[in-house]
Design a protein around this motif. Structure first.
Motif, PDB file in Angstrom:
ATOM      1  N   VAL A 354     143.590 114.546  28.862  1.00  0.00           N
ATOM      2  CA  VAL A 354     143.911 114.183  30.242  1.00  0.00           C
ATOM      3  C   VAL A 354     144.001 115.434  31.116  1.00  0.00           C
ATOM      4  O   VAL A 354     143.656 115.411  32.304  1.00  0.00           O
ATOM      5  CB  VAL A 354     145.215 113.367  30.295  1.00  0.00           C
ATOM      6  CG1 VAL A 354     145.709 113.201  31.732  1.00  0.00           C
ATOM      7  CG2 VAL A 354     145.005 111.995  29.671  1.00  0.00           C
ATOM      8  N   SER A 357     140.898 116.205  32.964  1.00  0.00           N
ATOM      9  CA  SER A 357     140.330 115.158  33.821  1.00  0.00           C
ATOM     10  C   SER A 357     140.377 115.589  35.283  1.00  0.00           C
ATOM     11  O   SER A 357     141.311 116.265  35.725  1.00  0.00           O
ATOM     12  CB  SER A 357     141.119 113.854  33.651  1.00  0.00           C
ATOM     13  OG  SER A 357     141.067 113.392  32.326  1.00  0.00           O
ATOM     14  N   TYR A 366     138.590 108.119  30.546  1.00  0.00           N
ATOM     15  CA  TYR A 366     140.027 108.246  30.772  1.00  0.00           C
ATOM     16  C   TYR A 366     140.786 107.156  30.010  1.00  0.00           C
ATOM     17  O   TYR A 366     141.858 107.402  29.443  1.00  0.00           O
ATOM     18  CB  TYR A 366     140.315 108.143  32.266  1.00  0.00           C
ATOM     19  CG  TYR A 366     141.721 108.513  32.673  1.00  0.00           C
ATOM     20  CD1 TYR A 366     142.111 109.839  32.771  1.00  0.00           C
ATOM     21  CD2 TYR A 366     142.653 107.532  32.964  1.00  0.00           C
ATOM     22  CE1 TYR A 366     143.404 110.182  33.148  1.00  0.00           C
ATOM     23  CE2 TYR A 366     143.944 107.861  33.348  1.00  0.00           C
ATOM     24  CZ  TYR A 366     144.313 109.186  33.440  1.00  0.00           C
ATOM     25  OH  TYR A 366     145.590 109.525  33.816  1.00  0.00           O
TER      26      TYR A 366
END
Length: 496
Positions: A354, A357, A366
């Motif tokens: 994450v 991201s 995700y």
């Protein structure tokens, strides 16, 4: 003449409506845990509201509930053991509803924070009573599965908060979130009447110990939350950390010398109880760091509405519930340590993924990260919870449940505080001066950037993604360090 055999006790056979009891207890847990995460989706609306909260006030808006919730859980467990767990549960739900009503009607930040504090006090009475009442409704052979179900419900409560909060905030102002909780709480109170009345004991209350515990944790969290704005080396922040450590040391000494302590220090000589408490704290430290920043990432970076952002978090909830229901079987087959090791590794790996991201990350990818996080929580929490509950005598089940829940909420509060301060401080420093003028919170800067134009918004989104990534990596590293201690203690002999 042969004497007829005595009928089996409820202790041996379980409550005749134990399925309904467990469902009600899970509903109460989901209610109070959902309020922890749902407010994260309300942060953007509150930041742009007429109340004009400062960045630290936004963090206190999220954390005031969690801090009071966490600090009062152990005393609340003792109250339930002494006055009756069913009574404690009903009183807690009532106080929770009153606090939500105050928040809905608040016309200023002080009133709003007061409502959050009252709501947290009610939640503290609810949480330990639910697990202890659920356990006495089941015979010993069925209790591991009951714990796994309760653990799954308590874990997905955060995601339910996202879903319900997102749906409400899609169409209502932030006050609507709190107003909607009042009738829901009333419905749960009605269902509690089917729960069994647990036996009471003469466990004494400990006002002095409660005061020291609350003051110590509040001082430490004050230092974490206020540090970026005030300065980490400033006198107020250094004093807060010193005070917190001194007061918590005083609490430990007071409990050790007390004839009837609220939390017997001897309990922590059991390695698996230490492992359980630290492991639960670390897992929720990671999970609520993800909850807090994810709400802003999905809404500001990915451009989702509150409702869509709530639905987008659903894969975590589904995976956690499915895996947690099988964790007890996996633990029986492979042992607790391998199951917990895999679970905590999955959580840490998901946070690292994450952390990379950004606006270009596809949601499908995700969602895979969220599934990994949910699976890790589902594997980790049931064996940790069973370790804590197995370390306390049955007549102190309220204390054991309170300790387990306190570890969860302290971890949640720390997760929000740490990632909030790391992300906000790095993001505010990187933001364009034109964008960040007059704003010091992530929500304020991102909202201002969106109003200034596409170019400014793109730069702010990039800065936010980088800052949040740093926060996630800090949390993941902390989780790995905690996991090493958890696995070491869980391997130690029970004599400690």
């Amino acid at each position: 003449m042969q004497t007829p055999a005595a009928p089996p006790s409820v202790e041996a056979t379980g409550h005749p409506r134990r399925g309904l009891v467990l469902t009600t207890m899970c509903a109460a847990v989901i209610l109070v845990v959902a309020m922890v995460s749902a407010v994260n989706l309300a942060v953007p609306k509150l930041a742009d509201s007429d109340l004009h909260p400062s960045p630290t006030q936004l963090l206190w808006f999220v954390d005031a509930y969690v801090i009071v919730f966490a600090c009062l859980l152990i005393p609340a467990g003792v109250v339930g053991d002494r006055w009756g767990r069913k009574r404690a549960l009903l009183w807690g739900l009532g106080v929770f509803a009153v606090g939500c009503l105050i928040c809905a009607l608040a016309n200023g930040i002080p009133v709003l924070l007061a409502g959050r504090i009252i709501t947290g006090a009610g939640a503290a009475l609810v949480m330990p009573a639910t697990l202890s009442l659920a356990l006495i409704a089941f015979p010993p052979a069925e209790r591991p599965q009951a714990i796994a179900t309760w653990t799954g419900a308590s874990g997905i409560g955060g995601v339910v908060g996202y879903l319900v909060g997102g749906g409400l905030l899609q169409f209502l102002p932030w006050q609507g979130l709190f107003a909607a909780m009042v009738p829901v709480t009333a419905a749960v109170m009605y269902a509690v009447r089917f729960a069994p009345a647990a036996p009471r004991n003469d466990t004494p209350l400990d006002p002095a110990g409660t005061g020291l515990l609350v003051l110590g944790f509040v001082a430490l969290l004050y230092g974490i939350i206020e540090g970026p704005a005030t300065g980490w080396s400033s006198a107020p922040i250094v004093s807060a950390f010193v005070l917190g450590l001194l007061v918590l040391t005083g609490f430990a000494l007071q409990q050790a010398r007390s004839r009837q302590p609220m939390l017997e220090p001897q309990l922590f000589r059991t390695p698996r109880l230490r492992a359980g408490a630290l492991g639960v704290t670390a897992a929720f430290f990671a999970m609520f760091a993800l909850f807090f920043t994810n709400a802003q990432y999905l809404q500001y970076v990915k451009g989702m509405s509150p409702l869509t952002a709530g639905v987008a978090f659903l894969p975590l909830a589904v995976c956690m519930m499915l895996v947690s229901r099988r964790a007890s079987r996996l633990t029986a087959r492979f042992g607790a340590r391998p199951v917990m090791a895999v679970g905590m590794l999955l959580i840490a790996a998901s946070l690292l993924c994450v952390s990379w991201s950004d606006a270009g990350t596809p949601y499908a990818l995700y969602a895979v990260y969220l599934v990994a996080a949910g699976g890790g929580m589902g594997l980790t929490l049931p064996p940790l919870t069973m370790g804590i509950m197995g370390a306390v005598p049955s007549h102190r089940a309220g204390l054991g449940s309170g300790l387990n829940s306190a570890a969860r909420e302290i971890g949640s509060a720390l997760g929000v505080a740490v990632i909030g301060t790391v992300t906000t401080s790095r993001f505010a420093a990187a933001a364009d001066p034109a964008t960040g003028a007059g704003h010091h919170s992530a929500s304020g800067i991102l909202a201002a950037a969106a109003r200034l134009g596409a170019g400014e918004h793109a730069r702010a989104v990039t800065a936010f993604s980088d800052a949040a990534g740093t926060g996630y990596r800090v949390v993941a590293a902390t989780l790995v360090i905690a996991a090493l201690f958890v696995l070491r203690w869980h391997r130690a002999p029970e004599s400690g």
